[in-house]
Write a protein that holds these residues in place. Sequence first.
Motif, PDB file in Angstrom:
ATOM      1  N   VAL A   1      52.553  32.634  11.648  1.00 37.68           N
ATOM      2  CA  VAL A   1      51.984  31.316  11.350  1.00 37.68           C
ATOM      3  C   VAL A   1      50.523  31.306  11.776  1.00 37.68           C
ATOM      4  O   VAL A   1      50.173  31.764  12.874  1.00 37.68           O
ATOM      5  CB  VAL A   1      52.753  30.194  12.081  1.00 37.68           C
TER       6      VAL A   1
ATOM      7  N   THR B   1      59.837  25.932   9.778  1.00 35.34           N
ATOM      8  CA  THR B   1      58.773  26.851  10.190  1.00 35.34           C
ATOM      9  C   THR B   1      59.099  27.501  11.523  1.00 35.34           C
ATOM     10  O   THR B   1      59.022  28.728  11.673  1.00 35.34           O
ATOM     11  CB  THR B   1      57.433  26.099  10.299  1.00 35.34           C
TER      12      THR B   1
ATOM     13  N   LEU C   1      53.845  28.350   2.619  1.00 35.19           N
ATOM     14  CA  LEU C   1      54.176  29.770   2.606  1.00 35.19           C
ATOM     15  C   LEU C   1      53.944  30.346   1.216  1.00 35.19           C
ATOM     16  O   LEU C   1      54.498  29.856   0.228  1.00 35.19           O
ATOM     17  CB  LEU C   1      55.640  29.968   3.021  1.00 35.19           C
TER      18      LEU C   1
ATOM     19  N   SER D   1      58.623  21.269   9.790  1.00 36.60           N
ATOM     20  CA  SER D   1      58.324  21.800  11.126  1.00 36.60           C
ATOM     21  C   SER D   1      59.515  22.570  11.684  1.00 36.60           C
ATOM     22  O   SER D   1      59.352  23.633  12.300  1.00 36.60           O
ATOM     23  CB  SER D   1      57.933  20.658  12.068  1.00 36.60           C
TER      24      SER D   1
ATOM     25  N   SER E   1      54.144  23.454   6.908  1.00 38.97           N
ATOM     26  CA  SER E   1      53.400  24.684   6.662  1.00 38.97           C
ATOM     27  C   SER E   1      53.599  25.092   5.213  1.00 38.97           C
ATOM     28  O   SER E   1      54.576  24.707   4.565  1.00 38.97           O
ATOM     29  CB  SER E   1      53.863  25.802   7.603  1.00 38.97           C
TER      30      SER E   1
ATOM     31  N   CYS F   1      60.083  31.458  12.618  1.00 38.66           N
ATOM     32  CA  CYS F   1      59.219  32.124  13.593  1.00 38.66           C
ATOM     33  C   CYS F   1      59.977  32.480  14.864  1.00 38.66           C
ATOM     34  O   CYS F   1      59.891  33.612  15.349  1.00 38.66           O
ATOM     35  CB  CYS F   1      58.031  31.213  13.909  1.00 38.66           C
TER      36      CYS F   1
ATOM     37  N   LEU G   1      49.694  26.539   8.648  1.00 37.99           N
ATOM     38  CA  LEU G   1      50.115  25.283   9.259  1.00 37.99           C
ATOM     39  C   LEU G   1      49.168  24.155   8.869  1.00 37.99           C
ATOM     40  O   LEU G   1      47.945  24.301   8.903  1.00 37.99           O
ATOM     41  CB  LEU G   1      50.146  25.440  10.777  1.00 37.99           C
TER      42      LEU G   1
ATOM     43  N   LEU H   1      57.300  24.141   3.970  1.00 37.48           N
ATOM     44  CA  LEU H   1      58.326  24.212   5.007  1.00 37.48           C
ATOM     45  C   LEU H   1      58.157  23.063   5.991  1.00 37.48           C
ATOM     46  O   LEU H   1      57.034  22.715   6.363  1.00 37.48           O
ATOM     47  CB  LEU H   1      58.238  25.544   5.763  1.00 37.48           C
TER      48      LEU H   1
ATOM     49  N   ALA I   1      52.649  31.872   7.012  1.00 34.63           N
ATOM     50  CA  ALA I   1      52.598  30.462   6.636  1.00 34.63           C
ATOM     51  C   ALA I   1      51.349  29.819   7.228  1.00 34.63           C
ATOM     52  O   ALA I   1      50.948  30.132   8.352  1.00 34.63           O
ATOM     53  CB  ALA I   1      53.845  29.733   7.124  1.00 34.63           C
TER      54      ALA I   1
END
Length: 250
Positions: A97, A85, A49, A82, A47, A89, A42, A80, A40
């Motif tokens: 990311v 995301t 993807l 925050s 973000s 992750c 940022l 996405l 992804a």
Amino acid sequence: MEFGGPRWKGKSFVDIAAQNPMSELVKQLQSSLAQSKARAILSGCISLLDATAELADLLNRTSFGRQIATSEKDEYWFQLSSEETFFMCHSLQSLAVVNESERPLNENKLWDHMRASKAAFPELYKAYSHLRKKNWVVRAGAQYGVDFVAYRHHPALVHSEYAVLVLQDGGENKHSGRLRVWSDLQRCLRVSGSVAKTLLVLYVNENGSDVSSPCCLEQFSVEERMITRWAPEQCRDGSSISENETERIE
């Protein structure tokens, strides 16, 4: 966390949901993210993807992100939030990311970026992951004046049950002045009630942890409080008192 019960959008939808439990769908998503080496980009608090067809299908079925319309037939881009995301992750451990210069960000750098972009991110993310790990589908709730709305399954199958407010507990609520006076509570209850949702307040306590690292999330605790309006015409035992009985009591 049960109160009013689900409102399914179709008679057969409860069976569809039972045949496709969200926990299993998220596991499939996690596997697909890892196998496709998903990455992804940022941009601020969000973000972007670039997904394969299989991954796009699973993102839609698990209700992660918002698909962006493109002119190319075989391109699948998702925006996405925050919280989404960082969940992929940190919790799913299956999303890489990078920043806009395509430099990779590890969890600590991503955490620092999210905190710098959104002061209340630690509490919001803890609340988001708290619900997601219980297999609730969590979407943005700005249109209802809350932080999130929570669905029992995919929004195409069932209406959201909870309007979710996230507040910091255990001291001064430095990121939000909400629910400090009765009028705030009344407004939230009126709005959530008008759209048939139960107001759920999640109090996130940092417990004195150092929020400079995502390791602090293990020290956070979450308290759930459901708030509803009391209808005085309803008796506790479900029966009503006739006017004659009322006169005798008086």
